[in-house]
Design an enzyme around this catalytic site. Structure first.
Site, PDB file in Angstrom:
ATOM      1  N   GLU A 158       0.795  -1.236   0.000  1.00  0.00           N
ATOM      2  CA  GLU A 158       0.000   0.000   0.000  1.00  0.00           C
ATOM      3  C   GLU A 158       0.825   1.283   0.000  1.00  0.00           C
ATOM      4  O   GLU A 158       0.624   2.167   0.833  1.00  0.00           O
ATOM      5  CB  GLU A 158      -0.977  -0.031   1.189  1.00  0.00           C
ATOM      6  CG  GLU A 158      -1.874  -1.272   1.169  1.00  0.00           C
ATOM      7  CD  GLU A 158      -2.743  -1.429   2.417  1.00  0.00           C
ATOM      8  OE1 GLU A 158      -2.747  -0.537   3.265  1.00  0.00           O
ATOM      9  OE2 GLU A 158      -3.416  -2.470   2.529  1.00  0.00           O
ATOM     10  N   GLU A 263      -6.175 -10.810  -1.486  1.00  0.00           N
ATOM     11  CA  GLU A 263      -6.980 -10.677  -0.251  1.00  0.00           C
ATOM     12  C   GLU A 263      -8.469 -10.625  -0.599  1.00  0.00           C
ATOM     13  O   GLU A 263      -9.206  -9.764  -0.132  1.00  0.00           O
ATOM     14  CB  GLU A 263      -6.581  -9.395   0.500  1.00  0.00           C
ATOM     15  CG  GLU A 263      -5.093  -9.290   0.796  1.00  0.00           C
ATOM     16  CD  GLU A 263      -4.691  -8.044   1.584  1.00  0.00           C
ATOM     17  OE1 GLU A 263      -5.595  -7.337   2.084  1.00  0.00           O
ATOM     18  OE2 GLU A 263      -3.494  -7.780   1.686  1.00  0.00           O
TER      19      GLU A 263
HETATM   20  O1  G3I Z   1      -3.904  -8.098  18.755  1.00  0.00           O
HETATM   21  C1  G3I Z   1      -5.061  -7.501  19.338  1.00  0.00           C
HETATM   22  C2  G3I Z   1      -5.558  -8.352  20.438  1.00  0.00           C
HETATM   23  O2  G3I Z   1      -4.585  -8.401  21.458  1.00  0.00           O
HETATM   24  C3  G3I Z   1      -6.882  -7.777  20.970  1.00  0.00           C
HETATM   25  O3  G3I Z   1      -7.426  -8.657  21.900  1.00  0.00           O
HETATM   26  C4  G3I Z   1      -7.884  -7.590  19.821  1.00  0.00           C
HETATM   27  C5  G3I Z   1      -9.150  -6.912  20.284  1.00  0.00           C
HETATM   28  O4  G3I Z   1      -9.874  -6.375  19.204  1.00  0.00           O
HETATM   29  O5  G3I Z   1      -7.290  -6.787  18.827  1.00  0.00           O
HETATM   30  C6  G3I Z   1      -6.150  -7.419  18.292  1.00  0.00           C
HETATM   31  O6  G3I Z   1      -5.622  -6.726  17.199  1.00  0.00           O
HETATM   32  C7  G3I Z   1      -6.414  -6.655  16.059  1.00  0.00           C
HETATM   33  C8  G3I Z   1      -5.804  -7.547  14.962  1.00  0.00           C
HETATM   34  O7  G3I Z   1      -6.482  -7.350  13.749  1.00  0.00           O
HETATM   35  C9  G3I Z   1      -5.855  -9.040  15.305  1.00  0.00           C
HETATM   36  O8  G3I Z   1      -7.168  -9.459  15.438  1.00  0.00           O
HETATM   37  C10 G3I Z   1      -6.415  -5.203  15.608  1.00  0.00           C
HETATM   38  O9  G3I Z   1      -7.135  -4.426  16.563  1.00  0.00           O
HETATM   39  C11 G3I Z   1      -7.044  -5.070  14.263  1.00  0.00           C
HETATM   40  O10 G3I Z   1      -6.847  -3.732  13.793  1.00  0.00           O
HETATM   41  C12 G3I Z   1      -6.359  -6.023  13.288  1.00  0.00           C
HETATM   42  O11 G3I Z   1      -6.994  -5.883  12.045  1.00  0.00           O
HETATM   43  C13 G3I Z   1      -6.325  -6.440  10.940  1.00  0.00           C
HETATM   44  C14 G3I Z   1      -5.949  -5.327   9.960  1.00  0.00           C
HETATM   45  O12 G3I Z   1      -5.412  -5.876   8.781  1.00  0.00           O
HETATM   46  C15 G3I Z   1      -4.862  -4.425  10.540  1.00  0.00           C
HETATM   47  O13 G3I Z   1      -3.670  -5.134  10.714  1.00  0.00           O
HETATM   48  C16 G3I Z   1      -7.278  -7.419  10.277  1.00  0.00           C
HETATM   49  O14 G3I Z   1      -7.456  -8.528  11.155  1.00  0.00           O
HETATM   50  C17 G3I Z   1      -6.683  -7.893   8.947  1.00  0.00           C
HETATM   51  O15 G3I Z   1      -7.650  -8.659   8.270  1.00  0.00           O
HETATM   52  C18 G3I Z   1      -6.332  -6.679   8.099  1.00  0.00           C
HETATM   53  O16 G3I Z   1      -5.717  -7.129   6.902  1.00  0.00           O
HETATM   54  C19 G3I Z   1      -5.378  -6.103   5.962  1.00  0.00           C
HETATM   55  C20 G3I Z   1      -4.118  -6.541   5.249  1.00  0.00           C
HETATM   56  O17 G3I Z   1      -3.097  -6.819   6.202  1.00  0.00           O
HETATM   57  C21 G3I Z   1      -3.662  -5.452   4.256  1.00  0.00           C
HETATM   58  N1  G3I Z   1      -4.721  -5.108   3.335  1.00  0.00           N
HETATM   59  C22 G3I Z   1      -6.000  -4.746   3.958  1.00  0.00           C
HETATM   60  C23 G3I Z   1      -6.461  -5.878   4.885  1.00  0.00           C
HETATM   61  C24 G3I Z   1      -7.800  -5.604   5.463  1.00  0.00           C
HETATM   62  O18 G3I Z   1      -7.736  -4.461   6.278  1.00  0.00           O
END
Ligand code: G3I
Length: 375
Positions: A158, A263
């Site tokens: 990105e 994705e």
């Molecule tokens: O790790 C914490 C955990 O400790 C806590 O209990 C939990 C409570 O909500 O949150 C956890 O972190 C979350 C993590 O996912 C794991 O579940 C974050 O808040 C959340 O922001 C994170 O979201 C991920 C996002 O990327 C940001 O990294 C999504 O699962 C994931 O599907 C998404 O994937 C991205 C690709 O990497 C890049 N392209 C877009 C795609 C969709 O957004």
């Protein structure tokens, strides 16, 4: 389409609830054998074996995996001198055990990267050389550890704005535009055999696609070892159009790139943002109008989703000489990030398996689309 199921696949299919007959639905990976690999992004519960039902689906249906979160910088390298490879090592072992094509996601991104990465001990921003050294160290550690085991890395994620210009991330501001070339060079040094991908969303839109084409043309001209483009594919029922998808795949093929649909998911919920995006920092307040299918997806929408998936796979098949992988961003609807983005707590239906792990009409449509490329 009903086909004879191989004996190794049948027990896993039975475990997730398919009828106990000699005939059963073909698996996604078998249906697209010889076209491209079919992947799923998997989460920590699936990697560790806690999600038994999810694991049965993954093993029966997919021949590639991507790590939804566990290889991101903040997860694996939270402090300057601290790497935690517990889950990543299990992730790679999971893929190897089932002879899967294993993807690494991701090395250089502006999100999910700790603040310390860009700063020195006193909290001041690093200079170019210091940040390059830190980036090189991270890439060499990650790619080197899984050399020959992770077959494809999302090296830069990105890096472009919607108008096709370079995103002003801290990587770009501190190092300059060539941070991208450097990241690919470091990854190639660490594993010369690995496929190296530039991964982004909305490249089906003309302005952003033009930016990506210019970027890749420049990188190729400089001899940078980039092999593929990842089109994330966070789609809706209407976007991108089949024509946009077709034009995008043709454009990257012309540059000599392989393309991964990296994705994939298809949103059926009302749009909560004016412009389609996959920017994880966007957050919108929940309301009932934005969450209409709490009690189930109406059959009419289920059918629209199925048709949409069939249309998309028709284009992927048409370009099967270029498309080397199609990866779904999650296994079942219950796993999807779409339930919490851009609105927290919605009931979303973007994937091929429902919340009970059962194949949806969209699954059958994708199986049926196999071997029938769009004209
Ligand atoms: O790790 C914490 C955990 O400790 C806590 O209990 C939990 C409570 O909500 O949150 C956890 O972190 C979350 C993590 O996912 C794991 O579940 C974050 O808040 C959340 O922001 C994170 O979201 C991920 C996002 O990327 C940001 O990294 C999504 O699962 C994931 O599907 C998404 O994937 C991205 C690709 O990497 C890049 N392209 C877009 C795609 C969709 O957004």
């Amino acid at each position: 389409m009903l086909v004879q199921v191989r004996s190794t696949v049948l027990p896993a299919l039975l475990a997730i609830g398919f009828a106990a007959t000699a005939q059963a639905p073909a698996s996604l990976k078998d249906a697209y054998q010889g076209d491209f690999v079919i992947g799923a992004a998997i989460n920590a519960a699936q990697i560790t074996g806690e999600d038994v039902r999810g694991d049965a689906i993954i093993k029966a249906q997919f021949n590639s995996i991507s790590p939804e979160n566990c290889l991101k910088w903040e997860s694996v390298h939270p402090q300057p001198d601290e790497y935690d490879f517990t889950i990543p090592d299990q992730y790679v072992a999971f893929g190897e055990k089932s002879h899967m094509f294993i993807v690494g996601h991701n090395l250089v991104w502006h999100n999910q990267v700790p603040a310390w990465v860009f700063r020195d001990d006193k909290g001041n921003l690093l200079d170019r050389d210091a940040l390059l050294a830190r980036m090189r160290d991270h890439i060499h550690t990650m790619v080197g550890r899984y050399k020959g085991r992770i077959q494809s890395w999302d090296v830069v994620n990105e890096a472009l704005n919607e108008d096709g210009t370079m995103r002003q991330s801290l990587w770009e501001k501190i190092i300059g535009d060539d941070y991208i070339a450097k990241a690919f060079q470091y990854a190639h040094e660490a594993d010369p055999q690995a496929q190296l991908t530039y991964n982004d969303y909305n490249l089906e839109n003309e302005a952003k696609r033009s930016g990506a084409i210019a970027l890749i043309t420049k990188l190729k001209g400089e001899g940078v070892p980039i092999t593929s483009v990842g089109l994330q594919g966070h789609d809706s029922l209407t976007w991108p159009t089949v024509d946009q998808m077709d034009a995008t795949l043709s454009a990257f093929a012309k540059l000599g790139m392989k393309v991964a649909i990296s994705e994939l998911d298809v949103d059926v919920l009302p749009p909560a943002t004016r412009q389609a995006t996959a920017d994880v920092t966007v957050s919108i307040q929940q309301n009932a109008a934005l969450n209409p299918y709490v009690n189930g997806l109406p059959d009419s929408v289920q059918q629209q989703l199925a048709k949409r998936y069939a249309d998309l796979f028709g284009v992927f098949l048409k370009h099967r000489d270029v498309v080397n992988r199609v990866t779904f961003w999650g296994v079942t609807d219950g796993d999807s990030w779409r339930n919490d983005w851009p609105v927290r707590g919605r009931t979303s239906y973007p994937l091929l398996f429902d919340r009970a792990g059962q194949p949806k009409p969209a699954f059958d449509a994708v199986i049926r689309a196999a071997g029938q490329p769009a004209s």
